[in-house]
Design an enzyme around this catalytic site. Structure first.
Site, mmCIF file in Angstrom:
data_model
loop_
_atom_site.group_PDB
_atom_site.id
_atom_site.type_symbol
_atom_site.label_atom_id
_atom_site.label_comp_id
_atom_site.label_asym_id
_atom_site.label_seq_id
_atom_site.Cartn_x
_atom_site.Cartn_y
_atom_site.Cartn_z
ATOM 1 N N SER A 46 -14.007 -53.099 -44.118
ATOM 2 C CA SER A 46 -13.493 -52.522 -42.869
ATOM 3 C C SER A 46 -14.630 -51.707 -42.262
ATOM 4 C CB SER A 46 -12.278 -51.640 -43.152
ATOM 5 O OG SER A 46 -12.620 -50.536 -43.945
ATOM 6 N N HIS A 158 -7.857 -54.478 -47.376
ATOM 7 C CA HIS A 158 -8.277 -54.489 -48.780
ATOM 8 C C HIS A 158 -7.230 -55.131 -49.690
ATOM 9 C CE1 HIS A 158 -11.319 -50.919 -48.358
ATOM 10 N NE2 HIS A 158 -11.676 -51.994 -47.677
ATOM 11 N N GLN A 166 -4.785 -48.528 -45.133
ATOM 12 C CA GLN A 166 -5.638 -49.196 -46.110
ATOM 13 C C GLN A 166 -5.626 -48.566 -47.504
ATOM 14 O OE1 GLN A 166 -9.676 -50.534 -44.701
ATOM 15 N NE2 GLN A 166 -10.368 -48.934 -46.097
ATOM 16 N N GLU A 167 -5.533 -47.231 -47.546
ATOM 17 C CA GLU A 167 -5.676 -46.575 -48.857
ATOM 18 C C GLU A 167 -4.710 -45.412 -49.008
ATOM 19 O OE1 GLU A 167 -9.827 -45.428 -49.153
ATOM 20 O OE2 GLU A 167 -10.445 -47.361 -48.343
ATOM 21 N N GLU A 210 -10.544 -52.140 -54.648
ATOM 22 C CA GLU A 210 -11.058 -50.878 -55.167
ATOM 23 C C GLU A 210 -10.340 -50.439 -56.435
ATOM 24 O OE1 GLU A 210 -11.130 -48.110 -51.920
ATOM 25 O OE2 GLU A 210 -12.634 -49.291 -50.857
ATOM 26 N N ASP A 247 -6.264 -43.164 -46.177
ATOM 27 C CA ASP A 247 -7.230 -43.699 -45.214
ATOM 28 C C ASP A 247 -6.487 -44.756 -44.406
ATOM 29 O OD1 ASP A 247 -9.211 -44.819 -43.705
ATOM 30 O OD2 ASP A 247 -10.423 -45.546 -45.381
ATOM 31 N N GLU A 288 -7.925 -39.880 -43.370
ATOM 32 C CA GLU A 288 -9.170 -40.482 -42.881
ATOM 33 C C GLU A 288 -8.869 -41.520 -41.803
ATOM 34 O OE1 GLU A 288 -11.576 -42.034 -46.106
ATOM 35 O OE2 GLU A 288 -12.368 -43.611 -44.816
ATOM 36 N N ASP A 315 -14.590 -41.692 -40.630
ATOM 37 C CA ASP A 315 -15.394 -42.711 -41.333
ATOM 38 C C ASP A 315 -15.962 -43.666 -40.281
ATOM 39 O OD1 ASP A 315 -16.364 -44.801 -42.890
ATOM 40 O OD2 ASP A 315 -14.403 -45.462 -43.597
ATOM 41 N N LYS A 340 -21.468 -42.560 -46.094
ATOM 42 C CA LYS A 340 -21.821 -43.823 -46.742
ATOM 43 C C LYS A 340 -23.251 -44.125 -46.323
ATOM 44 C CE LYS A 340 -17.150 -45.801 -46.316
ATOM 45 N NZ LYS A 340 -16.269 -46.511 -45.348
ATOM 46 N N SER A 367 -18.874 -41.341 -50.275
ATOM 47 C CA SER A 367 -17.995 -42.499 -50.500
ATOM 48 C C SER A 367 -18.712 -43.764 -50.958
ATOM 49 C CB SER A 367 -17.264 -42.804 -49.195
ATOM 50 O OG SER A 367 -16.558 -44.016 -49.279
ATOM 51 N N HIS A 368 -17.995 -44.529 -51.747
ATOM 52 C CA HIS A 368 -18.365 -45.897 -52.120
ATOM 53 C C HIS A 368 -18.046 -46.845 -50.958
ATOM 54 C CE1 HIS A 368 -14.005 -47.028 -53.486
ATOM 55 N NE2 HIS A 368 -14.028 -46.414 -52.330
ATOM 56 N N ARG A 369 -18.253 -48.165 -51.158
ATOM 57 C CA ARG A 369 -17.767 -49.191 -50.239
ATOM 58 C C ARG A 369 -16.779 -50.079 -51.004
ATOM 59 N NH1 ARG A 369 -20.187 -49.130 -45.088
ATOM 60 N NH2 ARG A 369 -18.113 -49.973 -44.680
ATOM 61 N N SER A 370 -15.991 -50.839 -50.272
ATOM 62 C CA SER A 370 -15.015 -51.690 -50.971
ATOM 63 C C SER A 370 -15.710 -52.794 -51.769
ATOM 64 C CB SER A 370 -13.999 -52.264 -49.991
ATOM 65 O OG SER A 370 -14.640 -52.906 -48.920
ATOM 66 N N LYS A 391 -15.173 -40.167 -52.948
ATOM 67 C CA LYS A 391 -14.177 -41.236 -52.883
ATOM 68 C C LYS A 391 -14.782 -42.459 -53.557
ATOM 69 C CE LYS A 391 -12.820 -43.863 -49.056
ATOM 70 N NZ LYS A 391 -11.949 -44.280 -47.938
HETATM 71 O O1 2PG Z 1 -12.781 -47.657 -45.236
HETATM 72 C C1 2PG Z 1 -13.344 -47.169 -46.219
HETATM 73 O O2 2PG Z 1 -13.361 -45.970 -46.340
HETATM 74 C C2 2PG Z 1 -14.102 -48.031 -47.204
HETATM 75 C C3 2PG Z 1 -14.172 -47.567 -48.602
HETATM 76 O O3 2PG Z 1 -12.960 -47.258 -49.197
HETATM 77 O O4 2PG Z 1 -13.812 -49.368 -47.072
HETATM 78 P P1 2PG Z 1 -14.991 -50.382 -46.631
HETATM 79 O O5 2PG Z 1 -16.092 -50.211 -47.597
HETATM 80 O O6 2PG Z 1 -14.326 -51.722 -46.668
HETATM 81 O O7 2PG Z 1 -15.402 -49.979 -45.242
HETATM 82 MG MG MG Z 2 -12.407 -45.569 -44.383
#
Ligand code: 2PG
Ligand code: MG
Length: 432
Positions: A46, A158, A166-167, A210, A247, A288, A315, A340, A367-370, A391
């Site tokens: 995303s 996701h 999404q989360e 994730e 999120d 988020e 984000d 990120k 933050s990580h990525r998906s 995250k």
């Molecule tokens: O939206 C988000 O915050 C991320 C990580 O959880 O997703 P993606 O890496 O797919 O952008």
């Molecule tokens: Mg996000």
């Protein structure tokens, strides 16, 4: 130690694969003194529209997602420029990459290429200095562990279910150490698995990108209610010890000025009402991307209406871009910045974004990525920069647990001098 030891002797890149089975780039940096570093670019699903561009090959090989062009750029164009440069000059090296690219969105050499190189450089310099990465990046003051926010129920792009957002995350803040917070998170994750299995059968505990579950839920209340139950079943107090986060990744829900939620195209005011109701009924401390990346005004409305109870985090809105962060923070459109490195493409720019947020009283969350990998760089970055939170997904799937495991190790390394950001969270939100 002679300065020359830090000079870059060799730079290489290689194609490896990420947690979605897509190719990604791994860069290696070797120094004259023997110091050695590597870095792997993660990859989002995303993505924000203003993110640095990932350079991919297209075509049939590697399902069109190969990065052999990016690898070739490192080995033939970038390597000769970096060889001989002092690896401690991170910002100089990152500028060099930005200039070599020459585009505003790193579309020529790729944000994935620059991210891998930028991380590899920092790791090599830390190795040569004989310092832990977080200490090299953050100095003696880097001893606070961030609050892990763990995405345990997945929706949106996701997951294959009908959840719009999404989360859905658990936020274990009411503890005295990172170790205790992770233990609670693991216990809650286990209870959640049991609850979902009982209610929806064994397939509901299949996991999303994730590591979170993707049960056949539809309305946002369902995951929130279930999470409160899981927290209680694990023996913790919702709101005091463990709170919740969302999120919404609302750019994905946005069509022609309206938001597609629960099968209806609703207005931004209606969406804000939904958040208001959720925040009143559940212990939500983290929200988020509640609105689309272009909807600055709605972010401001969210900060006005909700920021006494929850962080409002950008984000896709901010894409770790220092200029966007300055603008949004000064405008009161966010109270939190999601960081990120690959959204902007270099460590130096990510650090500038963090500084811009800090100067304006905005908290940051690393933050990580998906699509992620075994690279644990973000764990060190979070401690180095004094992030409020990290995250990194559910406590399952090794590309996620590797970050938490690295933080457990950092807490152990720091011993008595370690502190935990958790107990500060509620005061920070309520005070701001
Ligand atoms: O939206 C988000 O915050 C991320 C990580 O959880 O997703 P993606 O890496 O797919 O952008
Ligand atoms: Mg996000």
């Amino acid at each position: 130690m002679g300065g020359e030891a830090f000079n870059i002797r060799r730079v290489r890149a290689l194609q490896v694969i990420d947690s979605r089975g897509n190719p990604t780039i791994k860069a290696y940096v070797e120094l004259a003194g023997g110091g050695y570093g590597w870095g792997i670019a993660p990859s989002g699903a995303s993505r924000g529209e203003r993110e640095a561009v990932e350079l991919r090959d297209g075509g049939r090989k590697w399902r069109g997602k190969g990065v052999s062009r990016a690898v070739a750029i490192v080995n033939t164009i970038v390597a000769p420029r970096l060889e001989g440069v002092d690896s401690r000059r991170q910002s100089y090296i990152d500028r060099l990459l930005i200039e070599l690219d020459g585009t505003p969105n790193k579309s020529r050499i790729g944000g994935n290429t620059t991210t891998a190189l930028s991380i590899a450089t920092a790791r090599a310099a830390a190795d040569q200095a004989g310092l832990e990465l977080f200490q090299y990046l953050g100095g003696a003051g880097a001893r606070r562990l961030p609050i892990p926010i763990l995405n345990v129920i997945n929706g949106g792009v996701h997951a294959g279910n009908d959840l719009d957002f999404q989360e859905f995350m658990i936020v274990p803040h009411g503890f005295n150490s990172f170790t205790d917070a992770i233990r609670a998170a693991v216990e809650i994750y286990g209870e959640l698995r049991g609850l979902l299995k009982e209610r929806y059968g064994a397939t509901a505990v299949n996991v999303g990108d994730e590591g979170g579950f993707a049960p056949p839920m539809r309305k946002a209340e369902e995951p929130l209610q279930t999470l409160v139950q899981a927290v209680e079943k694990a023996g913790y107090e919702p709101g005091r010890e463990v709170s919740l986060g969302i999120d919404a990744a609302a750019s994905q829900l946005y069509r022609d000025g309206r938001y597609l939620v629960e099968g209806k195209a609703i207005s931004r005011e209606e969406l804000l009402n939904i958040y208001q109701r959720l925040v009143e009924n559940y212990p939500i401390v983290y929200l988020e991307d509640p609105f689309s990346e272009d909807d600055f005004e709605s972010f401001k409305a969210a900060v006005e209406a909700l920021s006494a109870r929850t962080l409002i985090v950008g984000d896709d809105l901010l894409v770790t871009n220092p200029e966007r962060v300055k603008e949004a923070s000064a405008d009161g459109a966010v109270t939190g910045l999601l960081v990120k490195v690959n959204q902007v493409g270099t460590l130096t720019e990510a650090l500038e974004a963090i500084q811009a947020a800090r100067d304006r009283g905005v908290a940051h969350i690393v933050s990580h990525r998906s699509g992620d990998t075994e690279d644990t760089f973000i764990a060190d970055l979070s401690v180095a920069t004094g992030a409020l939170m990290i995250k990194a997904g559910a406590p399952a799937r090794s590309e996620r647990t590797s970050k938490y495991n690295r933080l457990l190790e950092i807490e152990d390394t720091l011993g008595y001098s370690a502190s935990y950001a958790g107990p500060e969270l509620l005061g920070l939100i309520r005070g701001g």
